[in-house]
Design a protein around this motif. Structure first.
Motif, short mmCIF file in Angstrom:
data_model
loop_
_atom_site.label_atom_id
_atom_site.label_comp_id
_atom_site.label_asym_id
_atom_site.label_seq_id
_atom_site.Cartn_x
_atom_site.Cartn_y
_atom_site.Cartn_z
N ARG A 47 37.52 -0.63 -16.83
CA ARG A 47 36.52 -1.53 -16.23
C ARG A 47 35.13 -0.94 -16.32
O ARG A 47 34.16 -1.65 -16.59
CB ARG A 47 36.86 -1.81 -14.77
N GLU A 48 35.06 0.37 -16.07
CA GLU A 48 33.74 1.03 -16.14
C GLU A 48 33.16 0.92 -17.55
O GLU A 48 31.99 0.63 -17.74
CB GLU A 48 33.87 2.51 -15.75
N LEU A 49 34.04 1.14 -18.53
CA LEU A 49 33.58 1.12 -19.92
C LEU A 49 33.15 -0.29 -20.35
O LEU A 49 32.15 -0.46 -21.04
CB LEU A 49 34.72 1.63 -20.82
N PHE A 50 33.91 -1.27 -19.92
CA PHE A 50 33.68 -2.65 -20.38
C PHE A 50 32.86 -3.50 -19.41
O PHE A 50 32.41 -4.57 -19.78
CB PHE A 50 35.01 -3.36 -20.64
N GLY A 51 32.75 -3.02 -18.18
CA GLY A 51 32.21 -3.88 -17.11
C GLY A 51 30.74 -4.23 -17.27
O GLY A 51 30.05 -3.82 -18.15
N ARG B 242 34.82 7.18 -26.51
CA ARG B 242 33.38 6.90 -26.65
C ARG B 242 33.03 6.72 -28.12
O ARG B 242 32.17 5.93 -28.49
CB ARG B 242 32.56 8.05 -26.06
N GLU B 243 33.72 7.49 -28.95
CA GLU B 243 33.52 7.41 -30.39
C GLU B 243 33.95 6.03 -30.89
O GLU B 243 33.30 5.42 -31.73
CB GLU B 243 34.35 8.53 -31.03
N LEU B 244 35.07 5.53 -30.33
CA LEU B 244 35.58 4.22 -30.76
C LEU B 244 34.74 3.09 -30.16
O LEU B 244 34.28 2.20 -30.86
CB LEU B 244 37.05 4.06 -30.34
N TYR B 245 34.60 3.15 -28.84
CA TYR B 245 33.87 2.07 -28.15
C TYR B 245 32.41 2.46 -27.97
O TYR B 245 31.95 2.68 -26.85
CB TYR B 245 34.54 1.76 -26.81
N GLN B 246 31.70 2.54 -29.07
CA GLN B 246 30.29 2.88 -29.00
C GLN B 246 29.50 1.75 -28.34
O GLN B 246 29.94 0.59 -28.34
CB GLN B 246 29.77 3.12 -30.41
N ALA B 247 28.35 2.11 -27.82
CA ALA B 247 27.53 1.12 -27.09
C ALA B 247 27.28 -0.13 -27.93
O ALA B 247 27.35 -1.26 -27.43
CB ALA B 247 26.22 1.77 -26.67
N ILE C 290 29.18 -1.44 -30.19
CA ILE C 290 30.40 -2.25 -30.25
C ILE C 290 30.58 -3.02 -28.93
O ILE C 290 30.86 -4.22 -28.94
CB ILE C 290 31.63 -1.36 -30.56
N LEU C 291 30.38 -2.34 -27.83
CA LEU C 291 30.53 -3.00 -26.53
C LEU C 291 29.50 -4.12 -26.38
O LEU C 291 29.82 -5.20 -25.85
CB LEU C 291 30.39 -1.98 -25.39
N ASP C 292 28.32 -3.87 -26.88
CA ASP C 292 27.26 -4.88 -26.80
C ASP C 292 27.61 -6.12 -27.65
O ASP C 292 27.51 -7.25 -27.18
CB ASP C 292 25.94 -4.25 -27.28
N HIS C 293 28.06 -5.88 -28.87
CA HIS C 293 28.41 -7.02 -29.75
C HIS C 293 29.66 -7.75 -29.26
O HIS C 293 29.84 -8.92 -29.54
CB HIS C 293 28.57 -6.55 -31.19
N ASN C 294 30.53 -7.04 -28.54
CA ASN C 294 31.70 -7.70 -27.96
C ASN C 294 31.26 -8.67 -26.86
O ASN C 294 31.73 -9.80 -26.78
CB ASN C 294 32.65 -6.65 -27.38
N LYS C 295 30.34 -8.19 -26.03
CA LYS C 295 29.87 -9.01 -24.91
C LYS C 295 28.98 -10.15 -25.39
O LYS C 295 29.07 -11.26 -24.89
CB LYS C 295 29.07 -8.13 -23.94
N LYS C 296 28.10 -9.82 -26.33
CA LYS C 296 27.16 -10.83 -26.82
C LYS C 296 27.25 -10.92 -28.34
O LYS C 296 26.40 -10.40 -29.05
CB LYS C 296 25.73 -10.45 -26.41
#
Lengths: 406, 150
Positions: free
Chosen positions: A402-406, B5-10, B12-18
């Motif tokens: 959750r922290e990582l994705f939240g 952190r290497e896999l879920y780089q910022a 990637i997380l950003d493009h997943n959300k938006k």
């Protein structure tokens, strides 16, 4: 009798290993369970000291291997309450057992326009063989509904057991929802209407005492690898009068009485259904796992898992945005869930990095996923060797997700 | 956590959300669905190829994990305006990036922002997620209707 989980854990060598640099938390026993030392040793001893082909040799080693193999049949029969050891057919796994019934029993029993009744919560292995049968024979598949809690709609099921219904194939315990179906009640309904019952016990036998005769079904199938035994040995139990009337599934060695090029006559069950050299050592391992489970006691296992399931359910529901799929009152220790911020596949990967092994995907139950309206779920499945600390590690890893994705 | 952190780089997380270039595309000349039967990921790529053979517009929609969504989103940004041969070459490089040996330094020349997917090498189970959009794009450009990752 209560269960000493720390002592039990020492029986499973893999539980002392590490995954991604952390002590392994294994929460995927519903996919395949880990093996106690007793099983590993029994197979290795058998190979080292007692191995020969069975039902063939005139020499002592083969006679001894045959005796050990056939002795497992007797112990399996006792373990699941089968009246006659010759009703126990060794197969590779539950899938093969169901295919055997669909072919050898289904092809004879099912005709054009007949109906085969399934439920929404079936595993693909209890769907596809029946679809293939329906296609071969021009029959129809009917599907009994489940409610929002993941409980089978018994009234709907009863309404499907009409005059054209010939076979009901149903899971004892759902591999996704954990729902324990009231098999005794269901087989009584089916029997009244002359419908044969095939029960997929793959997810039931690891968790509770199973008494096939008491359940009142006609066939019951399960896999050795899900009850802490080796892969490659599974069991089909069937009523003797049905087995006796069934033609063989596979043809070859061991399953015949006499062979000439004009005519072959079949051996009696169970040999009729065990063509060719079986996975002998795995059957020996299956015997060892049954002895091991009997030593711990299925009731003690059941009690501990229920305690753990209640704890895990409470802890998971503490996590904001987490939904549990399957809230049946009568439930085995299987927890499918969704986290609002992350796809099950991402949840699985993050948990993996924390040393927590869970399953993410459709769990070979795509029609159920469609019913739930999700492409996939994350699933933590517990066994008697799991602890509260395992559940805590799961919860901590989900909080991190959750922290990582939240 | 480092591998994670290497896999879920910022990025990637950003493009997943938006996700960028998300939604339907009118006047699409090519379209294909990508499906990963193992995890249920499903997405559709639509693109427009101009008279000179350049993909001048493309968009995607569908559902999937963070890796597959972010990969689709970053891919649409990366390939826009390129010719089909260039896209094929990019896919080859991208494929090498996500399947390369974790013990060697990742090779991401010419891949721009797509270099953030180097972490996938540590998670072989996720390669199909990272390449789903690319398979679908290639299917679309080759005139097939569907791409499966297995």
């Amino acid at each position: 009798m209560s269960l000493d989980v720390e002592a039990v854990r020492r029986d499973f060598p893999i539980l002392a290993t590490q995954s991604r640099g952390r002590p392994l938390v294994y929460l995927d026993s519903a996919a395949s369970a880990q093996k106690p030392r007793a099983v590993i040793d029994a197979m290795s001893d058998f190979y080292a000291e007692h191995y020969a082909n069975i039902h063939r040799g005139v020499y002592q080693l083969s006679a001894e291997a045959t005796r050990r193999y056939e002795d497992v049949r007797v112990r399996v029969a006792r373990f699941v309450g089968a009246p006659d050891p010759n009703e126990i057919v060794f197969v590779r796994n539950t899938t093969e057992a169901i295919n055997l019934v669909a072919r050898s029993f289904g092809d004879v029993q099912i005709g054009e326009g007949d109906e085969i009744v399934l439920t929404t919560m079936e595993h693909h292995s209890n769907i596809v063989p029946w679809q293939q049968l329906a296609e071969r024979r021009g029959a129809t598949i009917r599907v009994a509904r489940i409610d929002d809690e993941g409980v089978l709609d018994l009234e709907h099921l009863a309404s499907l057991l009409g005059p054209r219904a010939k076979i009901l194939a149903i899971t004892h315990v759902s591999n996704v929802l954990g729902t324990i179906n009231p098999i005794r009640e269901i087989t009584a309904l089916a029997r009244e209407r002359g419908v044969a019952t095939v029960v997929d016990g793959a997810q039931a036998v690891p968790h509770q005492t199973v008494d096939v005769a008491g359940l009142g079904c006609d066939f019951y199938a399960f896999s050795g690898h899900k009850i802490f035994g080796p892969s490659g040995a599974g069991v089909l139990w069937g009523r003797m009068e049905l087995l006796e009337a069934m033609p063989p599934f596979l043809g070859g060695g061991s399953m015949i009485e006499t062979v000439s090029f004009e005519k072959t006559t079949w051996a009696k069950p169970p040999q009729r259904f065990e063509a060719g050299t079986p996975d002998i050592a795995s059957v020996i391992g299956l015997g060892a796992t049954i002895d091991y489970l009997a030593g711990i006691g299925m009731d003690a296992i059941d009690a501990w898992e229920h305690e753990l399931l209640a704890y895990a359910t409470d802890r998971l529901l503490e996590i904001p945005g987490l939904t549990i799929h399957g809230r049946a009152k009568d439930k085995a220790a299987v927890l499918s869930f969704a986290l609002d911020v992350a796809h099950p596949h991402d949840v699985g990967t993050i948990l993996d990095a924390e040393g927590v092994a869970i399953r993410a995907g459709h769990h070979c139950a795509q029609p159920l996923m469609e019913h739930l309206g999700v492409p996939a779920t994350a699933r933590a499945s517990l066994a008697f060797y799991n602890t509260r600390e395992d559940v805590d590690r799961l919860v901590a890893a989900l909080v991190k997700t959750r922290e990582l994705f939240g | 956590m480092d591998d994670l952190r290497e896999l879920y780089q910022a990025t990637i997380l950003d493009h997943n959300k938006k996700p960028r270039n998300y939604g339907p595309l009118e006047d699409a000349t090519h379209e294909a669905a990508g499906h990963n039967p193992l995890c249920g990921d499903q997405l559709t790529i639509r693109c427009h190829v101009d008279a000179e053979g350049r993909v001048d517009a493309l968009r995607f929609e569908g559902q999937g994990c963070a890796i597959s969504r972010a990969s689709a989103s970053l891919m649409t940004e990366h390939v826009k305006g390129k010719r089909i041969e260039e896209i094929d070459a990019d896919f080859e490089r991208f494929h090498e990036l996500v399947t390369g040996s974790p013990s060697e330094p990742p090779r991401s020349e010419g891949l721009g922002k797509l270099a953030v997917f180097a972490g996938v090498r540590e998670f072989p189970m996720r390669v199909k997620c990272a390449t789903l959009a690319w398979h679908a794009l290639r299917a679309a450009l080759e005139g097939r209707e569907e791409a499966k990752t297995e």
